[in-house]
Design a protein around this motif. Structure first.
Motif, PDB file in Angstrom:
ATOM      1  N   PRO A  68      24.168  27.057  43.880  1.00 46.75           N
ATOM      2  CA  PRO A  68      25.338  27.640  44.553  1.00 46.75           C
ATOM      3  C   PRO A  68      25.158  27.823  46.060  1.00 46.75           C
ATOM      4  O   PRO A  68      26.068  28.346  46.703  1.00 46.75           O
ATOM      5  CB  PRO A  68      25.488  29.009  43.860  1.00 46.75           C
ATOM      6  N   ALA A  69      23.993  27.402  46.626  1.00 44.53           N
ATOM      7  CA  ALA A  69      23.705  27.587  48.057  1.00 44.53           C
ATOM      8  C   ALA A  69      23.895  29.039  48.478  1.00 44.53           C
ATOM      9  O   ALA A  69      24.763  29.366  49.302  1.00 44.53           O
ATOM     10  CB  ALA A  69      24.576  26.659  48.903  1.00 44.53           C
ATOM     11  N   SER A  82      16.915  23.272  55.352  1.00 46.11           N
ATOM     12  CA  SER A  82      18.046  22.333  55.429  1.00 46.11           C
ATOM     13  C   SER A  82      19.390  22.974  55.114  1.00 46.11           C
ATOM     14  O   SER A  82      20.419  22.549  55.638  1.00 46.11           O
ATOM     15  CB  SER A  82      17.801  21.154  54.474  1.00 46.11           C
ATOM     16  N   HIS A  83      19.401  23.994  54.258  1.00 48.02           N
ATOM     17  CA  HIS A  83      20.662  24.622  53.859  1.00 48.02           C
ATOM     18  C   HIS A  83      20.878  25.992  54.500  1.00 48.02           C
ATOM     19  O   HIS A  83      21.869  26.662  54.208  1.00 48.02           O
ATOM     20  CB  HIS A  83      20.731  24.766  52.338  1.00 48.02           C
ATOM     21  N   ARG A 130       7.306  23.779  48.096  1.00 45.88           N
ATOM     22  CA  ARG A 130       7.832  22.857  49.122  1.00 45.88           C
ATOM     23  C   ARG A 130       9.339  22.719  48.996  1.00 45.88           C
ATOM     24  O   ARG A 130      10.052  22.651  50.011  1.00 45.88           O
ATOM     25  CB  ARG A 130       7.155  21.489  48.985  1.00 45.88           C
ATOM     26  N   THR A 131       9.852  22.691  47.762  1.00 47.69           N
ATOM     27  CA  THR A 131      11.304  22.592  47.562  1.00 47.69           C
ATOM     28  C   THR A 131      12.012  23.833  48.097  1.00 47.69           C
ATOM     29  O   THR A 131      13.061  23.737  48.757  1.00 47.69           O
ATOM     30  CB  THR A 131      11.614  22.416  46.065  1.00 47.69           C
ATOM     31  N   LEU A 132      11.456  25.012  47.832  1.00 45.40           N
ATOM     32  CA  LEU A 132      12.051  26.244  48.345  1.00 45.40           C
ATOM     33  C   LEU A 132      12.054  26.255  49.870  1.00 45.40           C
ATOM     34  O   LEU A 132      13.037  26.646  50.507  1.00 45.40           O
ATOM     35  CB  LEU A 132      11.281  27.451  47.817  1.00 45.40           C
ATOM     36  N   GLU A 147      18.382  35.279  59.536  1.00 49.41           N
ATOM     37  CA  GLU A 147      19.056  34.205  58.799  1.00 49.41           C
ATOM     38  C   GLU A 147      18.185  32.951  58.776  1.00 49.41           C
ATOM     39  O   GLU A 147      17.663  32.514  59.803  1.00 49.41           O
ATOM     40  CB  GLU A 147      20.412  33.891  59.435  1.00 49.41           C
ATOM     41  N   GLY A 148      18.017  32.363  57.590  1.00 46.88           N
ATOM     42  CA  GLY A 148      17.216  31.160  57.438  1.00 46.88           C
ATOM     43  C   GLY A 148      15.723  31.396  57.415  1.00 46.88           C
ATOM     44  O   GLY A 148      14.952  30.443  57.327  1.00 46.88           O
ATOM     45  N   GLU A 149      15.307  32.649  57.446  1.00 48.38           N
ATOM     46  CA  GLU A 149      13.873  32.959  57.463  1.00 48.38           C
ATOM     47  C   GLU A 149      13.297  32.937  56.052  1.00 48.38           C
ATOM     48  O   GLU A 149      13.976  33.253  55.076  1.00 48.38           O
ATOM     49  CB  GLU A 149      13.650  34.335  58.090  1.00 48.38           C
ATOM     50  N   PHE A 150      12.031  32.565  55.955  1.00 41.20           N
ATOM     51  CA  PHE A 150      11.281  32.610  54.703  1.00 41.20           C
ATOM     52  C   PHE A 150      10.306  33.788  54.821  1.00 41.20           C
ATOM     53  O   PHE A 150       9.300  33.712  55.506  1.00 41.20           O
ATOM     54  CB  PHE A 150      10.525  31.294  54.503  1.00 41.20           C
TER      55      PHE A 150
END
Length: 310
Positions: A163-164, A195-196, A187-189, A35-38
């Protein structure tokens, strides 16, 4: 049927897929995403990256193997259940921007939220926020035909993030962008994932883009590969014969009397070192093989790091 680990929000095991023409696309790919990983799925074009993302998102059911999302087996879902999952929990970015031509930019961005049942007012606020983050806020009331391809791609990225989603699947999302725009979008991704709490699974053939991810999975011809970098291997091929190391330095000799590389020391006295001696049967190896070679730099210069794919 074995359930995935609890710390993986997305988990796949032994995915196989073959195209209609018989060409293999995936050959036993397994992975887990926290979870939260790129996560970056890298590899050359045609290596199966897009097919893997389609199978993970439920857009394309794998012919063999398992896909789990939060301990729910996606591979056993029917078409309608997979469609609801993609609408409610997943986001998707295509390599080519696709927008509804009759809607303006904020309406295109807010469309997934309104399909979920979000009020028009809240959907518009979220859409405008992400359009501003991606530097296309002034184009919020423009139609797709009035924007450049790079601007339309930014709108598609804003539409996927608004939609997060729990997981954002991005298939070469920066392909139509210039280098400067590409860095800003990436950078936005990355910021959105941090943050989300959005998990990002991004497919790319660009090593620079893949290096920004937390972790990388590399595909080659539909299979996972691991590249091992081997150290340089010194080679004696082409190097001249080595001189034997003298037993003791002869202080009476000047620097100008020394022989050139690979030549016998003809100027040595009876007590000094004589010509190099060679081991019988091995003309390339001199006696006292541990001594330094004048041709060593040239030999090692030809040794390069090798790559081995497993």
């Amino acid at each position: 049927m074995e359930a995935p680990p609890d710390n993986d929000v997305l988990w796949a095991r032994s995915l196989h897929f073959t195209h209609r023409d018989g060409s293999p696309a995936l050959g036993g790919v397994s992975l887990g995403v926290r979870e939260g990983e790129f996560l970056a799925v890298s590899g050359p074009r045609g290596s199966g990256k897009t097919t893997l993302l389609h199978c993970l998102s439920g857009l394309l059911p794998a012919q063999r193997g398992e896909v789990w999302f939060n301990s729910v087996p996606v591979h056993t879902m029917g078409p309608m259940a997979r469609e609801r999952l993609r609408r409610d929990r997943f986001g998707w970015i295509d390599p080519v921007p696709v927008l509804v031509p009759e809607l303006n930019m904020w309406e295109n961005t807010a469309l997934p939220l309104m399909l979920r049942g979000t009020s028009r007012r809240r959907a518009k606020a979220a859409a405008l926020e992400w359009l501003e983050r991606l530097d296309v806020g002034p184009k919020a009331r423009s139609r797709p035909r009035e924007l450049t391809q790079a601007e339309r791609q930014r709108v598609c990225i804003a539409r996927a993030l608004a939609p997060a989603p729990s997981i954002l699947f991005a298939d070469e999302p920066t392909a139509p962008l210039h280098r400067a725009d590409r860095a800003h979008v990436l950078r936005t991704l990355t910021t959105a994932a941090r943050s989300h709490g959005i998990t990002v699974v991004l497919a790319t053939h660009d090593p620079e883009t893949a290096s920004l991810a937390d972790r990388r999975v590399t595909l080659l011809d539909g299979r996972q590969v691991t590249t091992l970098h081997l150290p340089p291997v010194p080679s004696d091929r082409g190097a001249g014969p080595r001189r034997a190391k003298p037993e003791a330095p002869d202080a009476s000799r000047g620097r100008g009397d020394s022989a050139g590389p690979g030549e016998p020391d003809a100027g040595a006295g009876p007590d000094g070192p004589g010509p190099a001696q060679h081991v019988p049967g091995d003309p390339e190896r001199p006696a006292g093989g541990s001594g330094a070679s004048d041709g060593r730099g040239e030999a090692e210069g030809r040794g390069a790091a090798c790559s081995l794919s497993v």
